[in-house]
Design an enzyme around this catalytic site. Structure first.
Site, PDB file in Angstrom:
ATOM      1  N   ASN A  11       0.874  -1.180   0.000  1.00  0.00           N
ATOM      2  CA  ASN A  11       0.000   0.000   0.000  1.00  0.00           C
ATOM      3  C   ASN A  11       0.910   1.229   0.000  1.00  0.00           C
ATOM      4  OD1 ASN A  11      -1.812   2.034   0.513  1.00  0.00           O
ATOM      5  ND2 ASN A  11      -2.278   1.386   2.605  1.00  0.00           N
ATOM      6  N   LYS A  13       0.116   4.214  -0.212  1.00  0.00           N
ATOM      7  CA  LYS A  13      -0.561   5.381   0.371  1.00  0.00           C
ATOM      8  C   LYS A  13      -0.361   6.603  -0.551  1.00  0.00           C
ATOM      9  CE  LYS A  13       0.128   3.379   4.873  1.00  0.00           C
ATOM     10  NZ  LYS A  13       0.043   3.530   6.302  1.00  0.00           N
ATOM     11  N   HIS A  99      -9.486   0.647   4.916  1.00  0.00           N
ATOM     12  CA  HIS A  99      -8.201   0.874   5.605  1.00  0.00           C
ATOM     13  C   HIS A  99      -8.459   1.806   6.790  1.00  0.00           C
ATOM     14  CE1 HIS A  99      -4.125   2.204   6.436  1.00  0.00           C
ATOM     15  NE2 HIS A  99      -3.704   1.148   5.761  1.00  0.00           N
ATOM     16  N   GLU A 101      -6.956   4.250   7.871  1.00  0.00           N
ATOM     17  CA  GLU A 101      -6.793   5.687   7.568  1.00  0.00           C
ATOM     18  C   GLU A 101      -8.034   6.237   6.869  1.00  0.00           C
ATOM     19  OE1 GLU A 101      -2.965   5.400   5.636  1.00  0.00           O
ATOM     20  OE2 GLU A 101      -2.084   4.791   7.550  1.00  0.00           O
ATOM     21  N   GLU A 169      -5.193  -5.357  10.589  1.00  0.00           N
ATOM     22  CA  GLU A 169      -4.191  -4.317  10.798  1.00  0.00           C
ATOM     23  C   GLU A 169      -4.491  -3.578  12.105  1.00  0.00           C
ATOM     24  OE1 GLU A 169      -2.221  -3.007   6.914  1.00  0.00           O
ATOM     25  OE2 GLU A 169      -4.045  -1.850   7.116  1.00  0.00           O
ATOM     26  N   GLY A 175       2.462   2.033  10.673  1.00  0.00           N
ATOM     27  CA  GLY A 175       3.389   3.156  10.497  1.00  0.00           C
ATOM     28  C   GLY A 175       4.076   3.590  11.778  1.00  0.00           C
ATOM     29  N   SER A 213       3.558  -2.365  10.336  1.00  0.00           N
ATOM     30  CA  SER A 213       5.015  -2.325  10.494  1.00  0.00           C
ATOM     31  C   SER A 213       5.698  -3.638  10.118  1.00  0.00           C
ATOM     32  CB  SER A 213       5.387  -1.912  11.921  1.00  0.00           C
ATOM     33  OG  SER A 213       4.906  -0.592  12.181  1.00  0.00           O
TER      34      SER A 213
HETATM   35  C1  PEP Z   1      -0.576  -0.056   5.906  1.00  0.00           C
HETATM   36  O1  PEP Z   1      -0.455   0.947   5.249  1.00  0.00           O
HETATM   37  O2  PEP Z   1      -1.584  -0.719   5.774  1.00  0.00           O
HETATM   38  C2  PEP Z   1       0.493  -0.441   6.836  1.00  0.00           C
HETATM   39  C3  PEP Z   1       0.374  -1.564   7.477  1.00  0.00           C
HETATM   40  O3  PEP Z   1       1.558   0.427   6.966  1.00  0.00           O
HETATM   41  P1  PEP Z   1       2.977   0.106   7.626  1.00  0.00           P
HETATM   42  O4  PEP Z   1       3.471  -1.184   7.027  1.00  0.00           O
HETATM   43  O5  PEP Z   1       3.835   1.261   7.273  1.00  0.00           O
HETATM   44  O6  PEP Z   1       2.763  -0.038   9.101  1.00  0.00           O
END
Ligand code: PEP
Length: 251
Positions: A11, A13, A99, A101, A169, A175, A213
């Site tokens: 992703n 983003k 997601h 976000e 997640e 992040g 992460s």
């Molecule tokens: C994500 O964007 O879904 C995500 C898990 O980001 P990161 O791997 O940076 O934590």
């Protein structure tokens, strides 16, 4: 247990301009082509303006393309939205929906996520439905309750293993560099599997991804955890070496 091929999804983003996006995707497509048979599917989800150029650049390669979101409708007066039909036109096979976000920044409800997933299905796209608890919810002992509610509300009627992937997640791990422990991941993925079994006829074949992460140095352990059928990767998907290293951690 049904065999489930791992899915390594990136992703991006809101990162990357055209030149960087093309370079990253072409690099990954080249590595996949050169590697021959690998035990994982690899997917990149660039920002919307990059979908067409990236789609053209990786056409014919094993690298799959996906949108980071989609509208719940295929066309019409919806300023700023992008429909599943448009994603498909750009070469997408997947759409991420729900997601955290999007849920946080755009107040997306479970019902809105389910409508987006249903619209993605209508166009033959695989919906990657994201769920996950906040740190406060985990601290309060409500992680499973929250995720259970999200699964119940975010999966549309007609969801199957062929058209749906679930991504767990934990919001506090996205992040942040904090990763859920393998035991927490194992427990939550087992819980999600049980919730799916109560709803879907082919629940044992649904891929459940972990996201939060994921990096080259923790990927092998996470990907070897029961019911972890791949990873949804943010930050580490922006570097070809790191993303590729995560993919090749699959056994
Ligand atoms: C994500 O964007 O879904 C995500 C898990 O980001 P990161 O791997 O940076 O934590």
């Amino acid at each position: 247990m049904a065999a489930r091929r791992k899915l390594i999804a990136g992703n991006w983003k809101m990162n990357g301009l055209k030149a960087e996006g093309l370079q990253l995707a072409s690099d990954l497509a080249g590595r996949l082509q050169g590697a021959g048979a690998v035990p994982f599917d690899m997917l990149v989800c660039p920002p919307f303006p990059l979908l067409f150029p990236v789609g053209e650049a990786i056409k014919g390669s094993p690298l799959a393309l996906g949108g980071q979101d989609c509208a719940p409708k295929q066309k019409g007066a919806h300023t700023g939205d992008t429909s599943p039909a448009m994603l498909k036109d750009a070469g997408c096979a997947y759409a991420i929906v729900g997601h955290s976000e999007r849920r946080q920044d755009h107040a997306e409800t479970d019902a809105a996520v389910a409508a987006k997933a249903a619209a993605a299905h209508e166009e033959g796209l695989v919906a990657i439905v994201c769920v996950g608890e906040t740190w406060a919810e985990r601290e309060a002992g409500k992680a499973q309750e929250v995720v259970g509610r999200q699964i119940a509300g975010s999966l549309p009627a007609g969801a199957t293993a062929a058209n749906t992937v679930v991504a767990y997640e934990p919001v506090w791990a996205i992040g942040t560099g904090k990763v859920a422990t393998p035991q927490d991941v194992k427990d939550m993925h087992a819980f999600i599997r049980k919730e799916l079994q109560a709803r879907l006829p082919d629940a044992d074949s649904v891929r459940i991804l972990y996201g939060g992460s994921v990096k080259p140095d923790n990927a092998a352990e996470l990907l070897a955890t029961d019911n972890v059928d791949g990873a949804l990767v943010g930050g580490a998907s922006l570097k070809a070496d790191d993303f590729w290293a995560i993919g090749t951690s699959c056994r």
